[in-house]
Design a protein around this motif. Structure first.
Motif, mmCIF file in Angstrom:
data_model
loop_
_atom_site.group_PDB
_atom_site.id
_atom_site.type_symbol
_atom_site.label_atom_id
_atom_site.label_comp_id
_atom_site.label_asym_id
_atom_site.label_seq_id
_atom_site.Cartn_x
_atom_site.Cartn_y
_atom_site.Cartn_z
ATOM 1 N N LYS A 118 -2.996 11.474 -8.615
ATOM 2 C CA LYS A 118 -3.947 11.730 -7.535
ATOM 3 C C LYS A 118 -4.187 10.469 -6.707
ATOM 4 O O LYS A 118 -4.262 10.519 -5.476
ATOM 5 C CB LYS A 118 -5.257 12.261 -8.095
ATOM 6 N N ILE A 119 -4.318 9.324 -7.366
ATOM 7 C CA ILE A 119 -4.513 8.061 -6.648
ATOM 8 C C ILE A 119 -3.305 7.761 -5.773
ATOM 9 O O ILE A 119 -3.438 7.383 -4.606
ATOM 10 C CB ILE A 119 -4.758 6.896 -7.637
ATOM 11 N N ILE A 120 -2.108 7.938 -6.333
ATOM 12 C CA ILE A 120 -0.878 7.663 -5.583
ATOM 13 C C ILE A 120 -0.770 8.596 -4.381
ATOM 14 O O ILE A 120 -0.447 8.152 -3.270
ATOM 15 C CB ILE A 120 0.349 7.773 -6.505
ATOM 16 N N ALA A 121 -1.062 9.869 -4.559
ATOM 17 C CA ALA A 121 -0.993 10.830 -3.455
ATOM 18 C C ALA A 121 -1.995 10.472 -2.362
ATOM 19 O O ALA A 121 -1.668 10.498 -1.169
ATOM 20 C CB ALA A 121 -1.251 12.245 -3.967
ATOM 21 N N GLU A 122 -3.221 10.114 -2.746
ATOM 22 C CA GLU A 122 -4.242 9.730 -1.765
ATOM 23 C C GLU A 122 -3.835 8.450 -1.032
ATOM 24 O O GLU A 122 -3.993 8.338 0.187
ATOM 25 C CB GLU A 122 -5.586 9.531 -2.471
ATOM 26 N N PHE A 123 -3.306 7.491 -1.772
ATOM 27 C CA PHE A 123 -2.838 6.227 -1.195
ATOM 28 C C PHE A 123 -1.787 6.487 -0.121
ATOM 29 O O PHE A 123 -1.864 5.962 0.989
ATOM 30 C CB PHE A 123 -2.258 5.363 -2.323
ATOM 31 N N ARG A 164 12.206 5.159 -12.526
ATOM 32 C CA ARG A 164 11.441 4.358 -11.581
ATOM 33 C C ARG A 164 9.974 4.772 -11.595
ATOM 34 O O ARG A 164 9.501 5.395 -10.649
ATOM 35 C CB ARG A 164 12.044 4.484 -10.189
ATOM 36 N N PRO A 165 9.244 4.428 -12.659
ATOM 37 C CA PRO A 165 7.831 4.791 -12.713
ATOM 38 C C PRO A 165 7.022 4.023 -11.664
ATOM 39 O O PRO A 165 7.357 2.893 -11.322
ATOM 40 C CB PRO A 165 7.406 4.395 -14.126
ATOM 41 N N VAL A 166 5.979 4.670 -11.170
ATOM 42 C CA VAL A 166 5.083 4.056 -10.187
ATOM 43 C C VAL A 166 3.716 3.926 -10.835
ATOM 44 O O VAL A 166 3.227 4.865 -11.463
ATOM 45 C CB VAL A 166 4.978 4.925 -8.918
ATOM 46 N N ARG A 167 3.106 2.754 -10.673
ATOM 47 C CA ARG A 167 1.784 2.505 -11.250
ATOM 48 C C ARG A 167 0.846 2.044 -10.147
ATOM 49 O O ARG A 167 1.147 1.077 -9.453
ATOM 50 C CB ARG A 167 1.864 1.408 -12.310
ATOM 51 N N PRO A 168 -0.323 2.677 -9.994
ATOM 52 C CA PRO A 168 -1.317 2.129 -9.082
ATOM 53 C C PRO A 168 -2.010 0.956 -9.778
ATOM 54 O O PRO A 168 -2.438 1.069 -10.924
ATOM 55 C CB PRO A 168 -2.277 3.296 -8.853
ATOM 56 N N VAL A 169 -2.057 -0.187 -9.113
ATOM 57 C CA VAL A 169 -2.600 -1.391 -9.722
ATOM 58 C C VAL A 169 -3.647 -2.000 -8.793
ATOM 59 O O VAL A 169 -3.355 -2.221 -7.615
ATOM 60 C CB VAL A 169 -1.474 -2.431 -9.976
ATOM 61 N N PRO A 170 -4.862 -2.264 -9.302
ATOM 62 C CA PRO A 170 -5.841 -2.979 -8.471
ATOM 63 C C PRO A 170 -5.286 -4.352 -8.117
ATOM 64 O O PRO A 170 -4.670 -5.020 -8.949
ATOM 65 C CB PRO A 170 -7.065 -3.108 -9.379
ATOM 66 N N ALA A 171 -5.479 -4.766 -6.890
ATOM 67 C CA ALA A 171 -4.951 -6.052 -6.444
ATOM 68 C C ALA A 171 -6.056 -6.831 -5.759
ATOM 69 O O ALA A 171 -7.034 -6.273 -5.282
ATOM 70 C CB ALA A 171 -3.789 -5.836 -5.475
ATOM 71 N N ARG A 172 -5.883 -8.133 -5.698
ATOM 72 C CA ARG A 172 -6.812 -8.968 -4.951
ATOM 73 C C ARG A 172 -6.007 -9.942 -4.108
ATOM 74 O O ARG A 172 -4.886 -10.299 -4.457
ATOM 75 C CB ARG A 172 -7.763 -9.693 -5.886
ATOM 76 N N ALA A 173 -6.597 -10.357 -3.019
ATOM 77 C CA ALA A 173 -5.913 -11.299 -2.133
ATOM 78 C C ALA A 173 -5.754 -12.629 -2.853
ATOM 79 O O ALA A 173 -6.618 -13.042 -3.627
ATOM 80 C CB ALA A 173 -6.715 -11.478 -0.852
ATOM 81 N N ARG A 174 -4.672 -13.287 -2.585
ATOM 82 C CA ARG A 174 -4.432 -14.587 -3.207
ATOM 83 C C ARG A 174 -5.300 -15.630 -2.521
ATOM 84 O O ARG A 174 -5.251 -15.796 -1.320
ATOM 85 C CB ARG A 174 -2.976 -14.950 -3.100
ATOM 86 N N GLY A 175 -6.077 -16.333 -3.288
ATOM 87 C CA GLY A 175 -6.951 -17.364 -2.744
ATOM 88 C C GLY A 175 -6.268 -18.708 -2.663
ATOM 89 O O GLY A 175 -6.410 -19.435 -1.701
#
Length: 71
Positions: free
Chosen positions: A11-16, A45-56
């Motif tokens: 669901k997250i991947i579809a919404e993304f 080829r699995p797909v994973r939604p991963v929280p990310a943060r900007a590189r500081g």
């Protein structure tokens, strides 16, 4: 891995994908990336939604957290 986790991630991947990289709910306002890997033996080829943060700063990790595999 449970079907509930797989369904949640799908669901997250579809919404993304449907909203140009924007998701709501518990991830609203957060950066999410879709991590695609290639299985060494299976070639899957699995797909994973991963929280990310900007590189500081150089060397800071750009992604953190864990997510279940979507196949």
């Amino acid at each position: 891995m449970t079907d509930q986790i797989l369904d949640f991630n799908q669901k997250i991947i579809a919404e993304f994908r449907a909203n140009g990289g924007v998701v709501g709910g518990m991830f609203e306002g957060r950066n999410i990336l879709l991590l695609t890997t290639v299985g060494a033996k299976s070639g899957g080829r699995p797909v994973r939604p991963v929280p990310a943060r900007a590189r500081g700063r150089p060397g800071d990790p750009g992604a953190g957290g864990e997510a279940a595999v979507v196949r």
